[in-house]
Design a protein around this motif. Structure first.
Motif, mmCIF file in Angstrom:
data_model
loop_
_atom_site.group_PDB
_atom_site.id
_atom_site.type_symbol
_atom_site.label_atom_id
_atom_site.label_comp_id
_atom_site.label_asym_id
_atom_site.label_seq_id
_atom_site.Cartn_x
_atom_site.Cartn_y
_atom_site.Cartn_z
ATOM 1 N N MET A 134 0.890 -1.163 0.007
ATOM 2 C CA MET A 134 -0.084 -0.026 -0.131
ATOM 3 C C MET A 134 0.869 1.393 -0.009
ATOM 4 O O MET A 134 1.930 1.032 0.489
ATOM 5 C CB MET A 134 -0.882 -0.191 1.246
ATOM 6 N N PHE A 135 0.381 2.279 -0.712
ATOM 7 C CA PHE A 135 1.221 3.653 -0.675
ATOM 8 C C PHE A 135 0.332 4.550 0.208
ATOM 9 O O PHE A 135 -1.077 4.374 0.059
ATOM 10 C CB PHE A 135 1.214 4.149 -2.105
ATOM 11 N N GLY A 136 0.632 5.454 0.942
ATOM 12 C CA GLY A 136 0.012 6.331 1.775
ATOM 13 C C GLY A 136 0.404 7.622 1.951
ATOM 14 O O GLY A 136 1.928 7.819 1.818
ATOM 15 N N LEU A 188 -3.637 4.905 -1.072
ATOM 16 C CA LEU A 188 -3.627 4.710 -2.593
ATOM 17 C C LEU A 188 -3.282 3.402 -2.996
ATOM 18 O O LEU A 188 -2.203 2.832 -2.529
ATOM 19 C CB LEU A 188 -2.914 5.754 -3.309
ATOM 20 N N ASP A 189 -3.763 2.807 -4.064
ATOM 21 C CA ASP A 189 -3.323 1.478 -4.591
ATOM 22 C C ASP A 189 -1.933 1.814 -4.975
ATOM 23 O O ASP A 189 -1.769 2.661 -5.939
ATOM 24 C CB ASP A 189 -4.085 1.029 -5.849
ATOM 25 N N ALA A 190 -0.975 0.757 -4.916
ATOM 26 C CA ALA A 190 0.135 1.032 -5.004
ATOM 27 C C ALA A 190 0.677 0.480 -6.496
ATOM 28 O O ALA A 190 1.928 1.013 -6.699
ATOM 29 C CB ALA A 190 1.034 -0.038 -3.984
ATOM 30 N N THR A 191 -0.225 0.048 -7.013
ATOM 31 C CA THR A 191 0.092 -0.251 -8.663
ATOM 32 C C THR A 191 -0.618 0.917 -9.427
ATOM 33 O O THR A 191 0.359 1.447 -10.378
ATOM 34 C CB THR A 191 -0.591 -1.500 -8.927
ATOM 35 N N THR A 192 -1.771 1.276 -9.263
ATOM 36 C CA THR A 192 -2.195 2.205 -10.206
ATOM 37 C C THR A 192 -2.367 3.633 -9.520
ATOM 38 O O THR A 192 -2.491 4.555 -10.635
ATOM 39 C CB THR A 192 -3.662 1.870 -10.304
ATOM 40 N N GLY A 193 -2.382 3.756 -8.428
ATOM 41 C CA GLY A 193 -2.425 5.350 -7.936
ATOM 42 C C GLY A 193 -3.806 5.600 -7.618
ATOM 43 O O GLY A 193 -4.095 6.708 -7.165
ATOM 44 N N VAL A 194 -4.676 4.672 -7.831
ATOM 45 C CA VAL A 194 -6.064 4.863 -7.410
ATOM 46 C C VAL A 194 -6.235 5.226 -5.941
ATOM 47 O O VAL A 194 -5.776 4.371 -5.222
ATOM 48 C CB VAL A 194 -7.159 3.820 -8.009
#
Length: 377
Positions: free
Chosen positions: A89-91, A116-122
């Protein structure tokens, strides 16, 4: 292909209902985070991927009309991070801090967390983060209480009985329920009384509260000594600790300002534990010494200064992740004094934010917000 994108908003009450105040699980989450930190399955900001965050500060003087003026604990920050493993996960945690906020009935710092989704940035979630941040800070110290104390500790010393220390006490009691005496040193009687009232309501097993006027007095006979003060206006007025104040086997945890002389740090009977030495190394690189005075008053910067000045070896500092991964020992004997530096990392926010977010999804908590039905760009 359905390109509709939604995310959930979690206000403070949503976060509480989703379990943000579950300290035992938060400590578990911090342990998972530390193991991933040791494995290198994470990224934070900066070229070395270990930055605490990006800070916007203000000038001491200015001719620009309306420009805020620098003061202690007045800042804005963004703290981005990626955490792998079970989180993936990205945060980004962001906050503004102003000590004058309390005069307006607001917390000194107001924090928000975005996942944010760590692959798409969504975007997946946007959440209130004051409690989340206090929890992860307390839980990181709680990891130390769980793994570094002597067996069945009885007495805790609290220097700086503010919000951070309240949540840290929760972590200490969760990790070591044998604690029954709390010694306190604060800057105001109001803060001390508030802390004691909080603890009496939440921790009925505590038998005695002792208020102390001096640092050596509060440290005496304590099994765990916690420093949680805000920065003093003058560097020299920040708290310190001396070996002669401490009982054999004491664990000192500093999550805020703490000045320690290098003779103490280089003592062979004292063990140094860091949450992430690379973070302090990154802060200190290229900065004038001592970095504790010029960069940050955190204990970890004191570790960095001692290493850079050649007073201790880098190898003398043990990482918490190394201990939890089984690569190194924590406490080596019952008489050993341990100093544990806690500096705060955005991967902690990602870890606990993710777990609370997953609870919210499972329980249907939060307000669903639409980003777009179909992206216009």
């Amino acid at each position: 292909m359905n390109s509709r994108t939604d995310f959930i908003y979690l206000n403070e009450q949503d976060m509480i209902r989703a379990g943000v105040q579950d300290m035992e699980k938060c400590i578990d989450s911090m342990e998972d985070m530390f193991v991933l930190l040791h494995k290198g399955d994470y990224r934070m900001g900066g070229e070395n991927a270990n930055e605490h965050g990006i800070r916007v500060s203000f000038p001491k003087t200015t001719d620009v009309e309306g420009m805020p003026i620098h003061k202690p604990d007045f800042r804005f920050m963004a703290m981005p991070a990626y955490l792998g493993g079970r989180f993936k996960m990205f945060g980004i945690k962001s906050y503004g801090s102003n000590p004058d906020n309390t005069q307006k009935g607001l917390p000194r710092s107001i924090l928000m967390m975005q996942l944010l989704d760590a692959t798409t940035g969504v975007p997946l979630a946007y959440m209130s983060a004051n409690i989340l941040s206090a929890m992860r800070t307390g839980a990181t110290s709680g990891v130390g209480a769980r793994h570094l104390t002597i067996k069945n500790p009885k007495t805790v010393a609290i220097i700086g009985p503010g919000i951070m220390s309240k949540y840290t006490m929760d972590a200490f009691l969760s990790a070591q329920p044998t604690i029954e005496i709390v010694k306190i040193k604060g800057r105001s009687q109001k803060g001390i009384d508030s802390f004691i009232s909080y603890c009496k309501e939440k921790f009925p097993t505590i038998k005695e509260y002792i208020t102390c006027d001096k640092l050596d007095e509060v440290c005496k006979d304590a099994d765990i000594v916690f420093y949680g003060t805000t920065n003093a206006s003058k560097y020299e007025d920040n708290p310190t600790v001396k070996k002669e104040w401490l009982k054999p086997g004491a664990l000192v945890i500093a999550a805020s300002a703490l000045l320690v002389d290098t003779e103490f740090l280089s003592d062979k009977k004292v063990k140094l534990i860091s949450d992430n030495y690379k973070m302090y190394d990154g802060w200190g690189s290229g900065q004038p010494l001592p970095t504790q005075k010029n960069v940050s008053t955190l204990l970890g910067m004191g570790f960095y200064d001692a290493v850079t000045e050649g007073r201790i070896m880098r190898e003398s500092i043990t990482e918490m992740g190394e201990i939890l991964a089984g690569k190194k020992t924590g406490r080596d004997n019952d008489d050993q004094i341990l100093l544990y530096a806690v500096g705060g990392m955005p991967i902690e926010d990602v870890a606990w934010g993710y777990d609370v977010y997953m609870n919210a999804i499972e329980k249907g908590i939060g307000t669903k917000l639409n980003l777009w039905e179909k992206p216009a760009l």
